[in-house]
Design a protein around this motif. Structure first.
Motif, short mmCIF file in Angstrom:
data_model
loop_
_atom_site.label_atom_id
_atom_site.label_comp_id
_atom_site.label_asym_id
_atom_site.label_seq_id
_atom_site.Cartn_x
_atom_site.Cartn_y
_atom_site.Cartn_z
N ILE A 175 5.71 2.76 19.24
CA ILE A 175 6.77 2.52 20.09
C ILE A 175 7.50 3.86 20.13
O ILE A 175 8.08 4.19 21.13
CB ILE A 175 7.65 1.34 19.65
N ALA A 176 7.67 4.53 19.03
CA ALA A 176 8.39 5.80 19.19
C ALA A 176 7.92 6.90 20.36
O ALA A 176 8.36 7.57 20.92
CB ALA A 176 8.29 6.55 17.67
N LEU A 177 6.25 6.71 20.12
CA LEU A 177 5.70 7.69 21.31
C LEU A 177 6.24 7.24 22.61
O LEU A 177 6.26 8.06 23.61
CB LEU A 177 4.29 7.61 21.10
N SER A 178 6.18 5.91 22.56
CA SER A 178 6.51 5.47 23.97
C SER A 178 7.85 5.82 24.46
O SER A 178 8.24 6.21 25.50
CB SER A 178 6.40 3.89 24.26
N PHE A 179 8.89 5.73 23.48
CA PHE A 179 10.08 6.17 23.71
C PHE A 179 10.27 7.62 24.09
O PHE A 179 11.20 7.76 25.16
CB PHE A 179 11.03 5.58 22.32
N LEU A 180 9.52 8.31 23.27
CA LEU A 180 9.59 9.76 23.56
C LEU A 180 9.33 9.94 25.03
O LEU A 180 10.00 10.75 25.96
CB LEU A 180 9.13 10.44 22.53
#
Lengths: 229, 836, 135
Positions: free
Chosen positions: B41-46
């Motif tokens: 999710i963090a990667l997606s957010f970035l």
């Protein structure tokens, strides 16, 4: 196909001989005599074949039929017919009733056959009159073209080559089937003619049957059966 | 960077797949599972942040145009056309110019060739219709980028929180697998470039909601709630699906770009004229009601609190329930065409807001209060959309995501700290024990009540202002009044929640009358239940006692609440910050002199290209765009970061005329100043918020006997509110039981009539076979036997006589036969020959 | 003597040249297909008579051989006739004869095998003493 000259003489000789021999085959008292008369009948028929310019078949008849089948007959006659001389007074024909009936019907058959043949041949003659006449000359020319033999006294016919051509090309399948038939005959006859002792020694007899037979025949009891006993 | 947005849904899906398929098999540790999930999710957010930044402010910024990944080839044909020929609408790549060309060509052909498809400019244009080709491609525009940011950003906070909250649960991997799947579905929903992708995401989030609400599948309550959620959702989906069919049939394509380009040319349908677009809007709104829990399909949301708290935060506060809002805003061109539907949306939203707010006043379970608050706030959002302020609706989605997720996570923290106690009557004075939770929760409380300068104030105030001043529907003032009352109730019950939970006496120190069942963790059942603490008989927020549940010992050990670990309060802090300052992107024009400042950072400006303008029939109300997506030459220059362009809001003539009472207009005629009118309404909003808070203080801090007094005085109202207006009971009677009756009737018909017929025919067959059997046995066989016996007696001696065993007899017979045959054939000839 | 004998001779001579018998003599000098077929038929009938009347199994078998020979004769005669009236290469009859001989040989072998087996069991070769298969 009208024969003429010496050929017709030989035709009559051989056909009378064949008929005569056939009659004697049927009427001979001694079985060996019957066989020998049959042999002579067969040889006469072979001569008739030669007259009909079917030399190969004549040869085959003598070799196979006379030389093979009749010899076989003779062997079997020797095997089973011993003691027939001692029983010389035995009747060779069936009971009179049967003989009469057979003869009557054979007479009828003769009448019918000969009548049919004659009428049939009359019609055939009518149809093929021209062809027969024409072929006579053709035959002569063809006969002149045949190769001469080594001695130069006669010509070599090409009947064998003709038969060979047809037999191995068009009748190849029946040929093969016939060979299979002979194979079957060989195996079958061997199998049929085995004695109980021979069968027991290769373990082809039901144990029950073997035991009951061994009760009658002590020689059977010593037979060593095969490995699957 | 925005060409990589296809990674954004894919990463959570990959994380979910890894966790779900391999998590149990290879016994991943909790750290690993949580790391994979939160990391994806963090990667997606970035990536989302980078993509949105490059879309809006980057060197190749495409705002206000739409970016669809198929422009870069990052798409594939999902449902190839060929089998479906549409008879209306045109394929989206056939422009109007090509159509005209085709028409000219067609007219020049002889009559018999006129109906053949004509190739124009390499694109086949057939008057017989086009082929529906559905592609799987992602769309990045203002609306989807906001939602992407919300979903991934708030989702990230919630994922981190969940790693702490779900600690120790045996189904850890399953939880994160489902959550990842949910994120994927939600992202497909908001990023899809056509209706069918949205529907896929729609159904996907419904499914994941089912899976996650029923996460504690061994609890009957959770299973019931998840089923209820899914089925209610499905009812809405029925309307939605019909609407999608109508869209495809009308417009010939399901791509947003194609549909909206055609829809904007359709005639408006004012009140009283119900046309095609109204039907489509109705179907869409039914879907939105199901998904976003509006009246009458709201019943699933409170029950959905049976799931774990992070699920409630993510799905039922921030993301899934806002899918309806996304859809309504996405199709705002269709909605704005139909004045009737706009009114329906606004009124339903208003009714829901009030309805849920009044229920929330009396609930005792902390999560139920928040659930009803969610329903109420969703009503607010639909109110905004209904009055034509779609951008404000989305703004409220954003702020609501911040403060509601914050409050849900805070409630989760409280529950965790209270060792899975959810009843507020057993809490109190927690601000000493859980300070961080308390402070963050307070930020959320102030936001939702609408206290400036917190985020909730900006959005809620704008909603009310737009409701009062709307020209889209004539009954805006009703909506305003209802909204004001609902806002008062909201402030009241949120203050009540704060008071009962964080202030006042520590009620958990009192000896327990009996332990409460664990709502959140099924494994804590061993704490035991007793029956005698069920004081109130209604089926409310109390945990159900399963029949056969063992009644354990009464636990007199008092748990002192503790603060949650860092993994849980850090997301709270982040969300609190967002709830505080997040509202400034939508700062009201009253503060900024009538203009929307901030360029693209202003949410109203940012969302502007999405909103259809009925006056110009193009998208976007500003002169910076002339058609959907293309800026006019020679207009205002747009600078990059924090663009400094100032945009005029031109006077827009009302699309539906000026019937109806316009409250803002009325006030303005008194004040003679437009900005002043806005200030008036803003003051009223703050006033009612303060009123609500004040009442809350009065009832629950100052004089705690007042609730009981007023509950007794207003007993019928109190009962109605506490029992949620008996809606569930009504549905049970009207719908569920009637359906069961119908099922029973059909079953009776099937078993008696249909099966009876089958059995009867079987009996008939058996009977007739018996009859024929007897006939055959006695009659037919009798005849046959008699005949055979007769023949045998007659012929048997004859045949026996022929078997003499004498071979020569047989040969003789053969010769006889031969003679006979020859005689028959040649008889005539032979006789003739003999006669000669 | 002279009154009877010489006129009889003269009559005979006359008859011999022009009478019915002359025709027959003429015909007999040039036998054609029909004669062959008739002789074949006669052989056949003799064979049939032998099958039906003799008691000895072996003799019955030999009569069957006679029958087969008659058939062969027919075949060859017809084949020759065909060669004369049409196709020079019509040797179908002769080929058939080959197969008849083959079958006759096989049949004789099997039959005599049966006879031997029968002789072992029943000690007789007279066919009317072997009537086990009667009713």
């Amino acid at each position: 196909m009208i024969l003429s000259g010496w050929e017709s003489v030989f035709f009559w000789i051989f056909s009378i001989a064949a008929i005569f021999a056939g009659l004697l085959t049927v009427m001979a008292r001694n079985t060996i005599h019957s066989a020998l008369f049959l042999i002579s009948s067969l040889v006469s028929v072979a001569a008739l074949f030669i007259l009909l310019q079917a030399e190969f078949i004549a040869g085959v008849q003598i070799l196979v039929y006379v030389g093979g089948v009749m010899v076989l007959f003779l062997f079997v006659i020797m095997l089973v017919n011993v003691g027939s001389e001692e029983r010389g007074n035995e009747e060779i024909f069936n009971r009179p009733r049967q003989v009469t009936a057979s003869v009557i019907f054979c007479g009828l058959l003769a009448a019918v056959l000969i009548g049919a043949l004659n009428t049939g041949y009359a019609g055939l003659e009518r149809r093929d009159e021209m062809k027969i006449r024409e072929s006579a000359e053709g035959r002569r020319t063809r006969d002149q073209e045949l190769a001469t033999s080594a001695t130069g006294a006669s010509r070599l016919t090409n009947d064998t080559s003709r038969i060979g051509n047809s037999l191995y090309r068009f009748a190849a399948l029946p040929f093969e089937i016939a060979s299979v038939l002979l194979l079957v005959a060989i195996i079958g006859s061997v199998m049929l003619a085995r004695t109980l002792k021979q069968e027991a020694s290769v373990d082809d007899v039901d144990p029950e049957v073997l035991r009951t037979e061994a009760a009658h025949d002590p020689a059977l009891a010593e037979v060593q059966t095969g490995p699957l006993a | 960077m925005h060409r990589y947005i296809w990674l954004v849904p894919l990463l959570p899906l990959a994380g979910a797949a890894i966790n779900g398929l391999l998590g149990r098999k290879f016994r991943f540790s909790e750290k690993l599972i949580g790391g994979i999930a939160a990391g994806s999710i963090a990667l997606s957010f970035l990536i989302t942040v980078a993509a949105v930044y490059s879309y809006t402010f980057g060197s190749q910024a495409m705002w206000p145009q739409t970016y669809v990944t198929s422009q870069d080839g990052n798409s594939f044909t999902w449902i190839p056309g060929g089998a479906v020929r549409l008879t209306q609408g045109s394929e989206q790549r056939t422009s109007i110019k090509l159509q005209e060309e085709a028409e000219k060509k067609r007219a020049s052909l002889p009559p018999e060739q006129r109906n053949e498809p004509i190739l124009v400019g390499g694109v086949s244009d057939s008057s017989q219709g086009s082929v529906l080709n559905v592609e799987w491609s992602y769309q990045l525009d203002a609306l989807s980028s906001i939602f992407m940011l919300i979903v991934t950003g708030v989702g990230l906070c919630i994922f981190v929180f969940a790693t702490g909250y779900m600690h120790g649960d045996p189904g850890f991997y399953r939880f994160f697998a489902y959550m990842g799947l949910f994120m994927f579905s939600m992202l497909v929903l908001v990023m899809g470039s056509n209706f069918l992708m949205m529907f896929v995401g729609w159904e996907g989030v419904g499914l994941c909601s089912y899976l996650l609400i029923g996460y504690y599948f061994d609890r009957q309550e959770a299973a019931n709630a998840s089923r209820k959620a899914f089925i209610t959702n499905r009812i809405g989906d029925f309307g939605f699906a019909l609407a999608i069919f109508a869209v495809i049939a009308t417009f010939g394509t399901s791509q947003y770009t194609g549909v909206f380009a055609q829809a904007r040319n359709y005639p408006l349908e004012p009140l009283g004229h119900w046309g095609l677009l109204s039907w489509i809007a109705l179907g869409l709104f039914i879907g939105a009601c199901g998904k976003s829990a509006q009246l009458p399909l709201h019943v699933w949301l409170p029950d959905a609190m049976a799931g774990p708290t992070p699920v409630s935060a993510l799905i039922h506060a921030a993301t899934m329930v806002t899918a309806g809002l996304y859809m309504v805003t996405r199709t705002n061109v269709i909605f704005q065409h139909s004045q009737t539907m706009m009114m329906v949306v606004a009124l339903v939203g208003a009714a829901t807001a009030l309805f849920a707010a009044t229920i929330g006043i009396t609930q005792n379970d902390i999560k139920k209060v928040l659930a009803y608050s969610t329903v109420s706030q969703l009503g607010f959002m639909f109110m905004a959309c209904g009055v034509g302020a779609f951008a404000i609706g989305i703004f409220h989605v954003m702020t609501h995501a911040f403060f509601k997720a914050l409050m849900f996570l805070g409630a989760g923290s409280v529950i965790h700290g209270m060792h899975h106690e959810q009843d507020m009557r057993r809490m109190g004075g927690l601000k000493k024990y859980m300070p961080i939770t308390y402070l963050t929760f307070m930020a959320g409380w102030l936001a939702i009540c609408g206290i400036p300068p917190f985020s909730g104030f900006w959005s809620k105030d704008e909603i009310l202002w737009n409701a009062a001043s709307t020209r889209h529907i004539p009954v805006g003032w009703i909506v305003w009044i209802v909204g004001v009352i609902a806002a008062t109730c909201t402030a009241f019950y949120m203050t009540r929640l704060m008071a009962m939970t964080f202030w006042g006496k520590e009620k958990f120190l009192d000896p327990p009358a009996g332990g409460e069942a664990d709502e959140a963790h099924a494994s804590a059942f061993d704490k035991g239940l007793t029956m005698h603490d069920a004081k109130l008989k209604s089926a409310g927020d109390r945990p159900r006692h399963e029949p056969g549940e063992h009644v354990g010992h009464v636990d007199h050990h008092v748990h002192i609440p503790h603060e949650s670990p860092r993994s849980m309060w850090v997301p709270l802090a982040v969300l609190a910050v967002l709830a505080t300052i997040g509202g400034f992107v939508g700062i009201s024009t009253a503060f900024t002199g009538g203009k929307h400042i901030g360029g693209r950072m202003n949410i109203v400006t940012f969302l502007d290209p999405i909103i259809w303008n009925p006056a110009t029939s193009y998208f976007g109300s500003h002169e910076i765009v002339d058609s959907y997506g293309k800026p006019l030459e020679g207009t205002v220059e747009m600078h990059a970061v924090l663009g400094t362009a100032e945009l005029q809001v031109p006077e827009v003539p009302p699309p539906y005329g000026t019937e109806g009472f316009n409250l803002a207009g009325a006030i303005e005629s008194k004040v003679h100043n437009e900005t002043g009118t806005e200030w008036v309404f803003m003051a009223i909003s703050v006033l009612v918020a303060g009123l609500g808070i004040g009442l809350g203080f009065l009832f629950y801090v100052k004089d705690t006997s007042l609730p009981e007094i007023w509950a007794t005085r207003l007993r019928p109202l109190y009962q109605a509110s506490y029992n949620k207006y008996w809606v569930d009971e009504f549905y049970g009677w009207a719908v569920t039981r009637r359906v069961m009756d119908a099922a029973r009737g059909v079953f009776a018909f099937d078993s008696k009539v249909v099966d009876g017929a089958v059995n009867g025919s079987a009996w008939l067959t058996r009977f007739s076979s018996r009859v024929t059997g007897i006939t055959d046995q006695y009659f037919v066989d009798g005849v046959v036997n008699a005949v055979a016996a007769f023949v045998m007696r007659l012929m048997s001696p004859l045949f026996r006589a022929a078997q003499t065993g004498f071979t020569q007899n047989y040969a003789f017979v053969m010769v006889l036969g031969l003679v006979a045959a020859l005689g028959m054939i040649f008889g005539a000839d032979i006789l003739g020959w003999f006669k000669r | 003597m002279f009154k009877v004998f010489i006129p009889t001779l003269a009559l005979l001579f006359q008859e011999a040249n022009t009478g019915r018998w002359a025709v027959i003599w003429q015909k007999a000098q040039h036998p054609d297909l029909s004669k062959f077929l008739i002789f074949g038929a006669l052989l056949f009938i003799i064979g049939v008579a032998g099958v039906l009347t003799r008691r000895n199994i072996i003799v019955i078998f030999m009569s069957i051989e006679l029958i087969l020979n008659a058939a062969n004769l027919n075949f060859i005669a017809m084949s020759r006739y065909l060669q004369d009236t049409g196709n020079v290469n019509a040797v179908a009859g002769q080929i058939f004869t080959v197969f008849v001989i083959v079958v006759a040989a096989a049949e004789a072998a099997i039959g005599l095998g049966i006879v031997i087996a029968l002789y072992r069991n029943k000690e007789t070769i007279l066919i009317d003493e072997i009537d086990i298969l009667k009713w």
